[in-house]
Write a protein that holds these residues in place. Sequence first.
Motif, mmCIF file in Angstrom:
data_model
loop_
_atom_site.group_PDB
_atom_site.id
_atom_site.type_symbol
_atom_site.label_atom_id
_atom_site.label_comp_id
_atom_site.label_asym_id
_atom_site.label_seq_id
_atom_site.Cartn_x
_atom_site.Cartn_y
_atom_site.Cartn_z
ATOM 1 N N LEU A 244 12.769 7.192 8.450
ATOM 2 C CA LEU A 244 11.563 7.517 9.209
ATOM 3 C C LEU A 244 11.070 8.930 8.926
ATOM 4 O O LEU A 244 9.862 9.188 8.952
ATOM 5 C CB LEU A 244 11.802 7.333 10.704
ATOM 6 C CG LEU A 244 11.861 5.892 11.200
ATOM 7 C CD1 LEU A 244 11.869 5.846 12.716
ATOM 8 C CD2 LEU A 244 10.698 5.069 10.668
ATOM 9 N N MET A 245 11.974 9.834 8.640
ATOM 10 C CA MET A 245 11.571 11.181 8.260
ATOM 11 C C MET A 245 10.791 11.141 6.941
ATOM 12 O O MET A 245 9.769 11.808 6.774
ATOM 13 C CB MET A 245 12.801 12.073 8.122
ATOM 14 C CG MET A 245 12.529 13.545 8.320
ATOM 15 S SD MET A 245 14.071 14.518 8.277
ATOM 16 C CE MET A 245 13.514 16.039 9.048
ATOM 17 N N GLU A 246 11.273 10.329 5.999
ATOM 18 C CA GLU A 246 10.581 10.191 4.715
ATOM 19 C C GLU A 246 9.282 9.408 4.879
ATOM 20 O O GLU A 246 8.283 9.692 4.210
ATOM 21 C CB GLU A 246 11.498 9.504 3.700
ATOM 22 C CG GLU A 246 10.996 9.567 2.272
ATOM 23 C CD GLU A 246 11.015 10.977 1.677
ATOM 24 O OE1 GLU A 246 10.575 11.101 0.524
ATOM 25 O OE2 GLU A 246 11.452 11.933 2.339
ATOM 26 N N LEU A 247 9.280 8.428 5.777
ATOM 27 C CA LEU A 247 8.046 7.679 6.029
ATOM 28 C C LEU A 247 6.969 8.605 6.573
ATOM 29 O O LEU A 247 5.809 8.525 6.156
ATOM 30 C CB LEU A 247 8.312 6.541 7.011
ATOM 31 C CG LEU A 247 7.088 5.706 7.403
ATOM 32 C CD1 LEU A 247 6.482 5.022 6.180
ATOM 33 C CD2 LEU A 247 7.449 4.671 8.468
ATOM 34 N N ALA A 248 7.329 9.472 7.518
ATOM 35 C CA ALA A 248 6.351 10.405 8.064
ATOM 36 C C ALA A 248 5.780 11.294 6.968
ATOM 37 O O ALA A 248 4.571 11.560 6.933
ATOM 38 C CB ALA A 248 6.997 11.254 9.162
ATOM 39 N N ALA A 249 6.639 11.750 6.055
ATOM 40 C CA ALA A 249 6.161 12.580 4.949
ATOM 41 C C ALA A 249 5.216 11.789 4.042
ATOM 42 O O ALA A 249 4.215 12.320 3.559
ATOM 43 C CB ALA A 249 7.346 13.113 4.150
ATOM 44 N N SER A 250 5.521 10.517 3.817
ATOM 45 C CA SER A 250 4.649 9.699 2.960
ATOM 46 C C SER A 250 3.307 9.426 3.636
ATOM 47 O O SER A 250 2.265 9.389 2.969
ATOM 48 C CB SER A 250 5.347 8.385 2.595
ATOM 49 O OG SER A 250 5.451 7.507 3.707
ATOM 50 N N VAL A 251 3.299 9.236 4.963
ATOM 51 C CA VAL A 251 2.050 9.033 5.694
ATOM 52 C C VAL A 251 1.171 10.275 5.586
ATOM 53 O O VAL A 251 -0.046 10.187 5.376
ATOM 54 C CB VAL A 251 2.331 8.687 7.165
ATOM 55 C CG1 VAL A 251 1.041 8.716 7.987
ATOM 56 C CG2 VAL A 251 2.977 7.313 7.276
ATOM 57 N N ARG A 252 1.777 11.448 5.713
ATOM 58 C CA ARG A 252 1.011 12.690 5.587
ATOM 59 C C ARG A 252 0.469 12.851 4.166
ATOM 60 O O ARG A 252 -0.675 13.245 3.966
ATOM 61 C CB ARG A 252 1.894 13.881 5.961
ATOM 62 C CG ARG A 252 2.342 13.904 7.423
ATOM 63 C CD ARG A 252 3.095 15.188 7.724
ATOM 64 N NE ARG A 252 3.776 15.173 9.006
ATOM 65 C CZ ARG A 252 3.199 15.448 10.178
ATOM 66 N NH1 ARG A 252 1.902 15.728 10.208
ATOM 67 N NH2 ARG A 252 3.908 15.433 11.306
ATOM 68 N N THR A 253 1.305 12.538 3.181
ATOM 69 C CA THR A 253 0.883 12.647 1.782
ATOM 70 C C THR A 253 -0.291 11.723 1.497
ATOM 71 O O THR A 253 -1.232 12.086 0.774
ATOM 72 C CB THR A 253 2.057 12.317 0.851
ATOM 73 O OG1 THR A 253 3.084 13.298 1.033
ATOM 74 C CG2 THR A 253 1.635 12.312 -0.604
ATOM 75 N N LEU A 254 -0.262 10.530 2.054
ATOM 76 C CA LEU A 254 -1.343 9.568 1.848
ATOM 77 C C LEU A 254 -2.664 10.109 2.362
ATOM 78 O O LEU A 254 -3.727 9.790 1.812
ATOM 79 C CB LEU A 254 -1.000 8.249 2.558
ATOM 80 C CG LEU A 254 -2.016 7.117 2.426
ATOM 81 C CD1 LEU A 254 -2.149 6.677 0.973
ATOM 82 C CD2 LEU A 254 -1.621 5.934 3.311
ATOM 83 N N GLN A 255 -2.631 10.934 3.395
ATOM 84 C CA GLN A 255 -3.846 11.421 4.027
ATOM 85 C C GLN A 255 -4.312 12.776 3.491
ATOM 86 O O GLN A 255 -5.279 13.342 4.000
ATOM 87 C CB GLN A 255 -3.627 11.530 5.545
ATOM 88 C CG GLN A 255 -3.284 10.199 6.204
ATOM 89 C CD GLN A 255 -3.053 10.340 7.695
ATOM 90 O OE1 GLN A 255 -3.990 10.377 8.484
ATOM 91 N NE2 GLN A 255 -1.792 10.431 8.088
ATOM 92 N N THR A 256 -3.657 13.283 2.464
ATOM 93 C CA THR A 256 -4.052 14.555 1.860
ATOM 94 C C THR A 256 -4.399 14.346 0.392
ATOM 95 O O THR A 256 -4.156 13.279 -0.174
ATOM 96 C CB THR A 256 -2.920 15.591 1.981
ATOM 97 O OG1 THR A 256 -1.750 15.097 1.315
ATOM 98 C CG2 THR A 256 -2.586 15.855 3.444
#
Length: 340
Positions: A24-36
């Motif tokens: 979930l920590m990596e998922l949160a990072a991927s969600v942020r990356t998707l939006q930048t």
Amino acid sequence: MVYRIHFTVEDLARTRVAQSPPPLMELAASVRTLQTRGHPARFGAWKRHVRTGLGPQARMVLDLIPPSGWAPTFLTRTDAGSPREVLQRVRATPRSQIRKDLAHVAQSHPLPAWTNHLPSDSTLLNQLFDSLEHVCTVLLLEHWQQIVGDTSADRTMRMRQLLDGGMERLLMGLYPRRIRWNPPVLELATLSGFDGDLHLEGRGLLLTPSVFALESPSIDIDARPQPVLRYPISEQASGSFRCALPESPPERRARTAVSSLLGPTRAAVLEAIADHPGCTTKQLATLARITSPSASEHATTLRSAGLIHTTRHRNTALHSLTTLGAAFLNVPPETTGQGR
């Protein structure tokens, strides 16, 4: 802003590198990356691919994990395990914890109006958990083997730093741009405005490399049994994810001439060793998308041909290119570990 982590001798003894990233920590990072918009070379193809798979139900998670700023802790928890195992645990989060996490985030930025009813509305809560599972499936699950392969390669590199230069070498090399070891304090230059001091008090620190969190380190001070520091994966260990999409299987990634000579699978094994010097047989299997016995067999053949050499640390085999292997692939031998 600088966040300071204070170590004692006991903390240094108990600090370790995670075997795989918390999903979930990596998922949160991927969600942020998707939006930048950052790192188009590394993530451009991945973004285009996952955007075609995301449905409208993803919006709930995207609203709660913005490009920057705080996100509810129950959605970014640091539990170890497979992504599906952790997703099941999240569904059991106490309502009181959800209410507390939302209130904490609301202190820094507004939340969507529907979150006001989230802790007391079972239907709405299940919709959020379904949204989380959907986003995880599209963004992470298809690429999880490559993510684990890259972070495992980073872990191997950190262990070599530890063996060569002790804990000081390991902490100094984590992410020099934003992490500084000033004994006995580890200083984090954060982008979130998060500052202060953390005294580990004998618990030590769990270090976890991240494929997606490339801009700034982050820390979960409430993680149990010890705080978790997420740091960007090293450049030396980040080779496979760039080619992790389904349209780029190992046989396409292998250089044409080498593939023709060795065969696509063995060529992929050789290239994986070149990209991840010091990788274990298990990591090699993950990187090349083959079984561990097959990886061991191909490594034996390549070693017999003088293209790689294998050293052992306890019961673990570590594979690197030889100078002949580096010449064979036309890569600089100094980037591939110790040659012969």
